[in-house]
Design a protein around this motif. Structure first.
Motif, short mmCIF file in Angstrom:
data_model
loop_
_atom_site.label_atom_id
_atom_site.label_comp_id
_atom_site.label_asym_id
_atom_site.label_seq_id
_atom_site.Cartn_x
_atom_site.Cartn_y
_atom_site.Cartn_z
N LYS A 42 0.82 -1.21 0.00
CA LYS A 42 0.00 0.00 0.00
C LYS A 42 0.85 1.26 0.00
CE LYS A 42 -3.77 -2.28 2.47
NZ LYS A 42 -4.59 -2.32 3.71
N VAL A 43 2.16 1.10 -0.04
CA VAL A 43 3.07 2.25 -0.05
C VAL A 43 3.87 2.22 -1.33
CG1 VAL A 43 3.23 2.43 2.45
CG2 VAL A 43 4.75 0.88 1.25
N PRO A 44 4.27 3.39 -1.84
CA PRO A 44 5.05 3.42 -3.09
C PRO A 44 6.45 2.84 -2.89
CG PRO A 44 4.89 5.62 -2.12
CD PRO A 44 3.97 4.74 -1.33
N ILE A 45 6.91 2.09 -3.87
CA ILE A 45 8.23 1.46 -3.85
C ILE A 45 9.10 2.15 -4.89
CG2 ILE A 45 9.49 -0.71 -4.20
CD1 ILE A 45 7.01 -2.18 -3.32
N PRO A 46 10.35 2.48 -4.55
CA PRO A 46 11.19 3.28 -5.46
C PRO A 46 11.77 2.52 -6.63
CG PRO A 46 12.41 2.75 -3.46
CD PRO A 46 11.01 2.25 -3.26
N PHE A 47 11.22 1.36 -6.96
CA PHE A 47 11.71 0.61 -8.12
C PHE A 47 10.57 -0.29 -8.63
CE2 PHE A 47 13.06 -1.50 -4.21
CZ PHE A 47 12.50 -2.76 -4.35
N ALA A 48 10.73 -0.75 -9.87
CA ALA A 48 9.70 -1.60 -10.48
C ALA A 48 9.71 -2.98 -9.83
CB ALA A 48 9.95 -1.73 -11.98
N THR A 49 8.51 -3.53 -9.57
CA THR A 49 8.40 -4.83 -8.90
C THR A 49 7.87 -5.92 -9.82
OG1 THR A 49 6.15 -4.31 -8.14
CG2 THR A 49 7.99 -3.69 -6.69
N THR A 50 7.82 -5.63 -11.13
CA THR A 50 7.22 -6.61 -12.05
C THR A 50 8.14 -7.79 -12.34
OG1 THR A 50 8.04 -5.24 -13.88
CG2 THR A 50 5.74 -4.91 -13.17
N ASN A 51 9.44 -7.61 -12.22
CA ASN A 51 10.38 -8.69 -12.57
C ASN A 51 11.16 -9.20 -11.36
OD1 ASN A 51 9.82 -8.64 -15.40
ND2 ASN A 51 11.01 -6.73 -15.53
N LEU A 52 10.57 -9.10 -10.19
CA LEU A 52 11.26 -9.54 -8.98
C LEU A 52 11.45 -11.06 -8.95
CD1 LEU A 52 9.45 -7.37 -6.27
CD2 LEU A 52 11.84 -7.16 -6.97
N HIS A 53 12.66 -11.48 -8.60
CA HIS A 53 12.88 -12.89 -8.26
C HIS A 53 12.35 -13.12 -6.85
CE1 HIS A 53 15.38 -13.43 -11.81
NE2 HIS A 53 16.11 -12.38 -11.44
#
Length: 611
Positions: free
Chosen positions: A86-97
């Protein structure tokens, strides 16, 4: 997984009540409870309600129960779920291992190389009302590593995220705001969501981050605080090696008597012997050049190395193939399980969990095997378990003038491991015991129970399984040789009874020594003994041939004897199976039985031809 989920819910229940909006309807206050149906009306179902009406305790209980169920479900996280913070993350999380790095504590690590020199991490854990930590180590050990530590205290009273440098193992050697990690500014934060902590940070490094990662949880209710932000000693810890490029876990090591998880090495080699040189890829805390070595359990490939360093310090290394279950070494005062203290370790090959603990065996039932108890004086920070070349190496040191010589080894059921919160130890699937003479080493190996076990088997096979059958054959087919057949029958059956009785007594002694569950075998043996006693007493009450009761006596005597023989044969084969003596004993007794059966068939055919 059900046990872990239940524990996660229970352990985070209070913090959820304090921090969550849903906690309002868990209060017993009737004014707060009146707003519950409105919540369910919005989220789930329509419940007509008058806000001024009184809410019954039954309704409060039912809705609270439903709310608890919803809370338990909301806190789950896994690599199969999408990350939704629910909080903004300073990087893209679409390709997380994503890796489940510590299943016993529910730790999940997500990471990605955001740019050429930037690595981003998200560590997800259940909120245990303590700090969580993730360290980067060059060797897998704590000392010399740098760690990111985060915490969110109840009611938001305090919280934060800091880097610590672990210059030693004492609290004053763990220095806050120091370390070798190049943490990118304004990239760190920690948040509590659905009773889980999510710790986010980014590292600047031109190479891959260190592959040995250390995870830890702190003491419940104790958090770093101003001005020094001192870090209390962890209560649980694991070290896991990670392959960042393949998103896989490598070898693992567990320190201390805590629950931990790790994945075995992918190497297919499982060889180890007393002739081969011990070459572990982790540092040990004692000299291994003078180790005594014993192959203590050839059937399972267990090898024990030990040495005495100072006069009252004994160091042990137990090597065993990784069976995807726990391995154990127990020190027993009498050779039996009950009263023994055991060191138990495990590292799963499937990510199910792992760790190392001392257990005290007060009885045979699982609830009588107590974790973190025992008579062994285990040196602090001396315990370690690691997986290497598909073998487990369990290391520990004891403070004692002389360890108990009777040792017990065991392996657990496949895929079942102790886990939080109870760390219950499942019943072993295989077990062995030996006696060690520490002074002379391998030449003193022995197992006094083995001799009793084999005497027990030989006596029962000879008494119940051979002589009783021979006496029955003579009684049925040699009556024309009167009175020879009677005296021979009575003598052979009496001898068989005496040998069988001694065999039963030795079996009871063996069961008392080994404390193993052979209830079926023992029950059948007692039935056989009772039937044989009745047969012996029947001889004294044998009516004369002219008596009308002789017919009924014969009916009883003959059928009781047949039942006794059938039970004896079945129990002998079952006993050989329980004793794990291999097929040789089964084949040997089977041949003897076949000869007796062949003789009986010949005489039976002769009897029928006469009739």
């Amino acid at each position: 997984m059900t046990i872990i989920t239940s524990f996660n819910f229970l352990s985070s229940f209070s913090s959820f009540n304090k921090n969550s909006k849903i906690s309002k309807f868990l209060s017993i206050n009737l004014v707060q409870c009146a707003s519950l149906p409105h919540f369910f009306k919005q989220k789930f179902i329509h419940i007509p309600i008058d806000r001024k009406m009184k809410v019954s305790p039954s309704l409060v209980f039912i809705i609270s129960l439903l709310g608890s169920f919803l809370l338990a479900r909301s806190q789950a996280d896994s690599c199969s779920r999408n990350l939704k913070l629910k909080v903004p993350i300073p990087f893209a999380t679409t390709n997380l291992h994503c890796l489940s790095v510590w299943d016993a504590q529910g730790f999940i690590l997500r990471y990605v190389q955001t740019s050429t020199n930037t690595w981003s991490f998200i560590l997800s854990t259940p909120d245990t009302n303590s700090y969580i930590a993730m360290g980067f180590s060059a060797t897998g050990s704590m000392v010399g590593s740098s760690a990111i530590v985060g915490w969110v205290a109840p009611r938001g009273s305090s919280g934060g995220i800091k880097q610590y440098y672990l210059g030693g193992v004492t609290p004053n050697e763990v220095v806050q705001d120091k370390g070798n990690l190049q943490v990118i500014g304004n990239s760190t934060f920690i948040t509590l969501q659905s009773s889980r902590l999510y710790m986010v940070f980014q590292l600047e490094t031109t190479t891959e981050p260190l592959s040995w990662l250390i995870y830890a949880t702190g003491s419940t209710g104790l958090f770093p605080s101003a001005p020094d932000y001192a870090l209390t000693k962890h209560i649980d810890k694991v070290s896991v090696r990670i392959d960042y490029s393949k998103a896989k876990l490598g070898s693992s090591q567990v320190d201390g008597s805590s629950s931990s998880q790790g994945i075995g090495s992918s190497s297919s080699s499982q060889s180890d012997s007393c002739e081969s040189k011990l070459n572990l890829n982790v540092p040990l805390f004692f000299d291994i050049t003078q180790l005594n070595c014993l192959p203590v359990w050839n059937a399972q490939g267990f090898i024990l190395r030990y040495t005495q360093s100072p006069p009252n310090i004994w160091s042990f290394i137990l090597s065993a193939p990784n069976p995807n279950s726990y391995i154990a070494i127990g020190f027993s005062p009498n050779g039996g399980m009950v009263g023994a203290s055991a060191i138990v370790g495990w590292i799963s090959s499937s990510g199910a969990g792992g760790g190392m603990k001392q257990y005290y065996l007060t009885g045979l039932a699982p609830n009588q095997v107590v974790p973190d108890r025992g008579t062994l004086q285990v040196l602090r920070n001396s315990t370690l378990i690691t997986s290497q070349s598909s073998r487990l190496y369990m290391v520990f040191q004891l403070q004692t003038n002389h360890p108990l010589p009777r040792l017990i080894y065991a392996i657990g059921p496949n895929g079942i491991f102790p886990s939080v919160p109870s760390f219950v130890l499942a019943r072993h699937q295989d077990k062995a015991s030996i006696t060690v003479n520490y002074a002379t080493g391998s030449s003193a190996l022995g197992n006094p129970s083995m001799n009793i076990k084999r005497r027990h088997g030989v006596l029962n096979i000879l008494g119940w399984g051979i002589l009783i059958i021979m006496g029955a054959i003579v009684a049925r087919h040699f009556k024309e040789w009167d009175p020879f057949w009677f005296y021979f029958h009575a003598s052979v059956q009496t001898l068989g009874f005496v040998l069988g009785l001694i065999g039963v007594i030795s079996g009871l002694i063996l069961n008392n020594q080994l404390q193993i569950d052979v209830s079926i075998h023992k029950a059948i043996g007692i039935i056989i003994l009772v039937l044989s006693c009745l047969q012996m007493m029947a001889i004294l009450a044998r009516p004369k041939k002219e008596s009308k009761a002789r017919k009924y006596w014969n009916l009883y005597h003959h059928n009781t004897g047949r039942v006794l023989i059938v039970l004896a044969i079945a129990n002998i084969f079952y006993g050989i199976h329980l004793g794990r003596e291999g097929n040789g004993w089964k084949v040997g007794y089977g041949i003897v039985l076949a000869i007796l059966l062949f003789i009986a068939i010949i005489f039976e055919t002769r009897l029928w031809s006469r009739d």
